[in-house]
Motif scaffolding. Structure first.
Motif, short mmCIF file in Angstrom:
data_model
loop_
_atom_site.label_atom_id
_atom_site.label_comp_id
_atom_site.label_asym_id
_atom_site.label_seq_id
_atom_site.Cartn_x
_atom_site.Cartn_y
_atom_site.Cartn_z
N GLU A 54 0.90 -1.35 0.19
CA GLU A 54 -0.02 -0.39 -0.13
C GLU A 54 1.06 0.77 0.07
O GLU A 54 0.83 1.78 -0.35
CB GLU A 54 -0.88 0.46 1.13
N LYS A 61 -5.55 9.54 -2.06
CA LYS A 61 -6.37 8.87 -2.42
C LYS A 61 -6.72 8.08 -3.41
O LYS A 61 -7.12 7.50 -3.91
CB LYS A 61 -7.92 10.09 -2.31
N ALA A 62 -6.00 8.29 -4.31
CA ALA A 62 -6.26 7.47 -5.80
C ALA A 62 -4.82 6.47 -5.32
O ALA A 62 -4.94 5.41 -6.04
CB ALA A 62 -5.29 8.35 -7.32
N HIS A 64 -4.29 4.17 -2.41
CA HIS A 64 -5.13 4.22 -1.89
C HIS A 64 -6.06 3.10 -2.59
O HIS A 64 -6.31 1.99 -2.36
CB HIS A 64 -6.16 4.47 -0.68
N SER A 65 -6.59 3.97 -3.20
CA SER A 65 -8.15 3.11 -4.17
C SER A 65 -7.21 2.15 -4.61
O SER A 65 -7.50 1.17 -5.51
CB SER A 65 -8.68 4.14 -5.23
N ASN A 68 -6.18 -1.14 -3.43
CA ASN A 68 -7.72 -2.08 -3.09
C ASN A 68 -7.70 -2.91 -4.59
O ASN A 68 -8.06 -3.61 -4.23
CB ASN A 68 -8.94 -1.50 -2.86
N THR A 69 -8.15 -1.79 -5.84
CA THR A 69 -7.85 -3.01 -7.53
C THR A 69 -7.18 -3.90 -6.95
O THR A 69 -7.35 -5.19 -7.70
CB THR A 69 -8.25 -1.53 -7.99
#
Length: 123
Positions: A54, A61-62, A64-65, A68-69
């Motif tokens: 991570e 934000k991008a 972290h996103s 997650n993906t």
């Protein structure tokens, strides 16, 4: 998820169906050898080892996103790979069980024919 069972199996059309025991056993042995080779490549571990952390994707934000993906994709690929290996093992087990059951049945049938051909002492 297992494939659906066939609604009806095809008939042999009056022809004799035979199982070549040694051929089925050889196929199962080759599949098992291939499976061991596939497992030795450790794709499941490599998937985890080669995945970004991570922190590597950034603290925004991008990032972290994206993490997650990537994690969700990694989990899905890992699950699919595990299901594939389980199915592969199931095919090998089914071949071995089929060969064993047919061999036993053929041996029993052969023994029955031999017993029927043996003259019995009738008193």
């Amino acid at each position: 998820m297992a494939p659906p069972e066939p609604k009806s199996l095809p008939t042999a059309g009056g022809k004799e169906i035979g199982i070549h025991h040694d051929t089925v056993k050889d196929i199962a042995d080759k599949l098992e050898k291939d499976l061991r080779a596939l497992k030795s490549l450790r794709y499941d571990n490599k998937l985890e080892d080669d995945s970004p952390t991570e922190a590597a994707l950034g603290d925004y934000k991008a990032g972290h996103s994206l993490y997650n993906t990537v994690s969700a994709a990694q989990t899905q690929i890992g699950n699919t790979y595990t299901q594939f290996l389980t199915a592969y093992e199931g095919v090998i087990a089914a071949l071995r069980a089929s060969e064993k059951n047919h061999r036993k049945a053929d041996d029993k049938s052969k023994q029955g024919v031999q017993n029927a051909a043996t003259p019995h002492n009738i008193v």
